[in-house]
Design a protein around this motif. Structure first.
Motif, PDB file in Angstrom:
ATOM      1  N   ASN A  91     -20.381 -32.098 -35.795  1.00  0.00           N
ATOM      2  CA  ASN A  91     -21.074 -32.189 -37.116  1.00  0.00           C
ATOM      3  C   ASN A  91     -22.383 -31.734 -37.182  1.00  0.00           C
ATOM      4  N   CYS A  92     -22.823 -31.103 -35.985  1.00  0.00           N
ATOM      5  CA  CYS A  92     -24.377 -30.478 -35.768  1.00  0.00           C
ATOM      6  C   CYS A  92     -24.460 -29.261 -35.412  1.00  0.00           C
ATOM      7  N   LEU A  93     -23.574 -28.910 -34.326  1.00  0.00           N
ATOM      8  CA  LEU A  93     -23.959 -27.765 -33.785  1.00  0.00           C
ATOM      9  C   LEU A  93     -23.056 -26.488 -34.079  1.00  0.00           C
ATOM     10  N   THR A  94     -23.801 -25.152 -34.411  1.00  0.00           N
ATOM     11  CA  THR A  94     -23.127 -24.019 -34.682  1.00  0.00           C
ATOM     12  C   THR A  94     -23.680 -22.965 -33.845  1.00  0.00           C
ATOM     13  N   THR A  95     -22.757 -22.374 -32.913  1.00  0.00           N
ATOM     14  CA  THR A  95     -23.020 -21.528 -31.839  1.00  0.00           C
ATOM     15  C   THR A  95     -22.695 -20.101 -32.461  1.00  0.00           C
ATOM     16  N   ILE A  96     -23.343 -19.192 -32.498  1.00  0.00           N
ATOM     17  CA  ILE A  96     -23.306 -17.910 -33.075  1.00  0.00           C
ATOM     18  C   ILE A  96     -23.478 -16.987 -31.846  1.00  0.00           C
ATOM     19  N   VAL A  97     -22.128 -16.437 -31.471  1.00  0.00           N
ATOM     20  CA  VAL A  97     -22.108 -15.611 -30.221  1.00  0.00           C
ATOM     21  C   VAL A  97     -22.415 -13.982 -30.702  1.00  0.00           C
ATOM     22  N   VAL A  98     -23.371 -13.439 -30.159  1.00  0.00           N
ATOM     23  CA  VAL A  98     -23.617 -12.179 -30.792  1.00  0.00           C
ATOM     24  C   VAL A  98     -22.923 -11.239 -29.660  1.00  0.00           C
ATOM     25  N   SER A  99     -22.274 -10.200 -30.156  1.00  0.00           N
ATOM     26  CA  SER A  99     -21.421  -9.508 -29.495  1.00  0.00           C
ATOM     27  C   SER A  99     -21.488  -7.835 -30.027  1.00  0.00           C
ATOM     28  N   ILE A 100     -21.821  -6.946 -29.069  1.00  0.00           N
ATOM     29  CA  ILE A 100     -21.799  -5.614 -29.155  1.00  0.00           C
ATOM     30  C   ILE A 100     -21.292  -4.847 -28.122  1.00  0.00           C
ATOM     31  N   PRO A 101     -20.947  -3.711 -28.199  1.00  0.00           N
ATOM     32  CA  PRO A 101     -20.190  -2.866 -27.376  1.00  0.00           C
ATOM     33  C   PRO A 101     -20.816  -3.063 -25.784  1.00  0.00           C
ATOM     34  N   GLU A 102     -20.009  -3.032 -24.725  1.00  0.00           N
ATOM     35  CA  GLU A 102     -20.814  -3.125 -23.326  1.00  0.00           C
ATOM     36  C   GLU A 102     -21.595  -1.906 -22.899  1.00  0.00           C
ATOM     37  N   ASP A 103     -21.040  -0.773 -23.497  1.00  0.00           N
ATOM     38  CA  ASP A 103     -21.757   0.522 -23.223  1.00  0.00           C
ATOM     39  C   ASP A 103     -23.244   0.240 -23.842  1.00  0.00           C
ATOM     40  N   VAL A 104     -23.496  -0.090 -24.943  1.00  0.00           N
ATOM     41  CA  VAL A 104     -24.619  -0.145 -25.826  1.00  0.00           C
ATOM     42  C   VAL A 104     -25.399  -1.124 -25.091  1.00  0.00           C
ATOM     43  N   ARG A 105     -24.865  -2.299 -24.841  1.00  0.00           N
ATOM     44  CA  ARG A 105     -25.679  -3.363 -24.167  1.00  0.00           C
ATOM     45  C   ARG A 105     -26.494  -2.831 -22.709  1.00  0.00           C
ATOM     46  N   LEU A 106     -25.634  -2.019 -22.076  1.00  0.00           N
ATOM     47  CA  LEU A 106     -26.077  -1.626 -20.620  1.00  0.00           C
ATOM     48  C   LEU A 106     -27.223  -0.547 -21.075  1.00  0.00           C
ATOM     49  N   LYS A 107     -26.914   0.240 -21.922  1.00  0.00           N
ATOM     50  CA  LYS A 107     -27.979   1.305 -22.420  1.00  0.00           C
ATOM     51  C   LYS A 107     -29.359   0.823 -22.834  1.00  0.00           C
ATOM     52  N   ARG A 108     -29.141  -0.312 -23.592  1.00  0.00           N
ATOM     53  CA  ARG A 108     -30.399  -1.003 -24.149  1.00  0.00           C
ATOM     54  C   ARG A 108     -31.229  -1.490 -22.655  1.00  0.00           C
ATOM     55  N   MET A 109     -30.264  -1.900 -21.795  1.00  0.00           N
ATOM     56  CA  MET A 109     -31.121  -2.725 -20.666  1.00  0.00           C
ATOM     57  C   MET A 109     -31.620  -1.663 -19.625  1.00  0.00           C
ATOM     58  N   PHE A 110     -30.926  -0.485 -19.333  1.00  0.00           N
ATOM     59  CA  PHE A 110     -31.201   0.075 -18.221  1.00  0.00           C
ATOM     60  C   PHE A 110     -31.835   1.597 -18.744  1.00  0.00           C
ATOM     61  N   PHE A 111     -31.712   1.853 -19.910  1.00  0.00           N
ATOM     62  CA  PHE A 111     -32.245   3.110 -20.300  1.00  0.00           C
ATOM     63  C   PHE A 111     -33.439   3.115 -21.209  1.00  0.00           C
ATOM     64  N   ASN A 112     -33.465   1.905 -21.970  1.00  0.00           N
ATOM     65  CA  ASN A 112     -34.636   1.678 -22.808  1.00  0.00           C
ATOM     66  C   ASN A 112     -35.748   0.614 -22.228  1.00  0.00           C
ATOM     67  N   ARG A 113     -35.469   0.116 -21.056  1.00  0.00           N
ATOM     68  CA  ARG A 113     -36.427  -0.662 -20.335  1.00  0.00           C
ATOM     69  C   ARG A 113     -36.837  -0.060 -19.086  1.00  0.00           C
ATOM     70  N   SER A 114     -37.990  -0.084 -18.642  1.00  0.00           N
ATOM     71  CA  SER A 114     -38.563   0.341 -17.490  1.00  0.00           C
ATOM     72  C   SER A 114     -38.018  -0.870 -16.314  1.00  0.00           C
ATOM     73  N   GLU A 115     -37.889  -0.650 -15.113  1.00  0.00           N
ATOM     74  CA  GLU A 115     -37.505  -1.825 -14.042  1.00  0.00           C
ATOM     75  C   GLU A 115     -38.621  -2.847 -14.245  1.00  0.00           C
ATOM     76  N   SER A 116     -39.807  -2.474 -14.319  1.00  0.00           N
ATOM     77  CA  SER A 116     -40.878  -3.537 -14.254  1.00  0.00           C
ATOM     78  C   SER A 116     -40.836  -4.542 -15.695  1.00  0.00           C
ATOM     79  N   GLU A 117     -40.001  -4.119 -16.491  1.00  0.00           N
ATOM     80  CA  GLU A 117     -39.912  -4.696 -17.774  1.00  0.00           C
ATOM     81  C   GLU A 117     -38.537  -5.574 -17.777  1.00  0.00           C
ATOM     82  N   ARG A 118     -37.705  -5.413 -16.642  1.00  0.00           N
ATOM     83  CA  ARG A 118     -36.490  -6.271 -16.717  1.00  0.00           C
ATOM     84  C   ARG A 118     -36.736  -7.534 -15.900  1.00  0.00           C
ATOM     85  N   ASP A 119     -35.932  -8.589 -16.351  1.00  0.00           N
ATOM     86  CA  ASP A 119     -35.847  -9.890 -15.402  1.00  0.00           C
ATOM     87  C   ASP A 119     -34.932  -9.451 -14.148  1.00  0.00           C
ATOM     88  N   SER A 120     -35.362 -10.517 -13.192  1.00  0.00           N
ATOM     89  CA  SER A 120     -34.807  -9.915 -11.771  1.00  0.00           C
ATOM     90  C   SER A 120     -33.276  -9.831 -12.033  1.00  0.00           C
TER      91      SER A 120
END
Length: 218
Positions: free
Chosen positions: A146-175
């Protein structure tokens, strides 16, 4: 189309998914639309700006401090602290906040996915119940229905990893934003989403969402 649940006038809409799928971008875009007060859905539902935006872990929580300052994070400890933070904030929303809607960047689904020690949805719910029962909250199954709506965002895995490793410097990433951890995380996510969808829907009321670049959720 996003379908929303309500309980005693209270709604929680959470934006979920793995790192770098665009959760925070969608969260911020939605917040900007609502603050400009130009969304017809909000007017139809008479929200009148009566909305809280919450990012988890919350500011000032021990989970947030650990996530932002420590390098070799004990993931099990972090997720346990985050779960406690989630339940505490939910209790405040139901019993203290005057606002009727809370939109969250991360919530219970993320906590389960990132809790590698949790082998099943039922194990996670058993752990959650220990925190939930201490608060003045509706029964969890009633809350989900009666209350909860969970929206799970999904994108292709290669796009996700590109965002993480190519669009961010190592200092900008979480551990935990490294290739070994992220492969392990994706394998867990894929396995859970492939085999446990019925249990996931019962536990979190999931709706999959495949965003465009500029999407908000409303």
């Amino acid at each position: 189309m996003i379908y929303l649940n309500t309980f005693n006038g209270k709604r929680i809409i959470c934006i979920e998914g793995l790192d770098c799928v665009g959760k925070t971008t969608i969260f911020n875009s939605t917040k900007n639309i609502i603050q400009r007060n130009n969304n017809p859905i909000l007017h139809a539902l008479n929200y009148n700006g009566n909305i809280i935006f919450e990012h988890f872990p919350t500011d000032g929580s021990e989970a947030r401090r650990i996530r932002k300052t420590e390098k070799n994070i004990d993931e099990e400890k972090l997720q346990s602290l985050m779960l406690e933070d989630l339940v505490n904030r939910t209790d405040k929303f139901f019993n203290q906040d005057k606002e009727s809607v809370m939109i969250c960047d991360r919530y219970l689904f993320s906590n389960y996915i990132y809790s590698f020690n949790m082998k099943s949805v039922s194990e996670f719910l058993n752990t959650l119940s220990g925190y939930w029962a201490q608060k003045n909250l509706p029964m969890y199954d009633i809350f989900v229905k009666n209350c909860l709506t969970t929206i799970v965002v999904s994108i292709p895995e290669d796009v996700r990893l590109k965002r993480m490793f190519f669009n961010r410097s190592e200092s900008e990433r979480d551990s935990n934003e490294n290739e070994i951890y992220q492969q392990k995380l994706y394998d867990r996510y894929y396995n859970i989403m492939s085999h446990d969808r019925y249990q996931l829907n019962k536990a979190f009321n999931i709706q999959l969402y495949y965003p465009k670049l500029t999407d908000s959720i409303l």
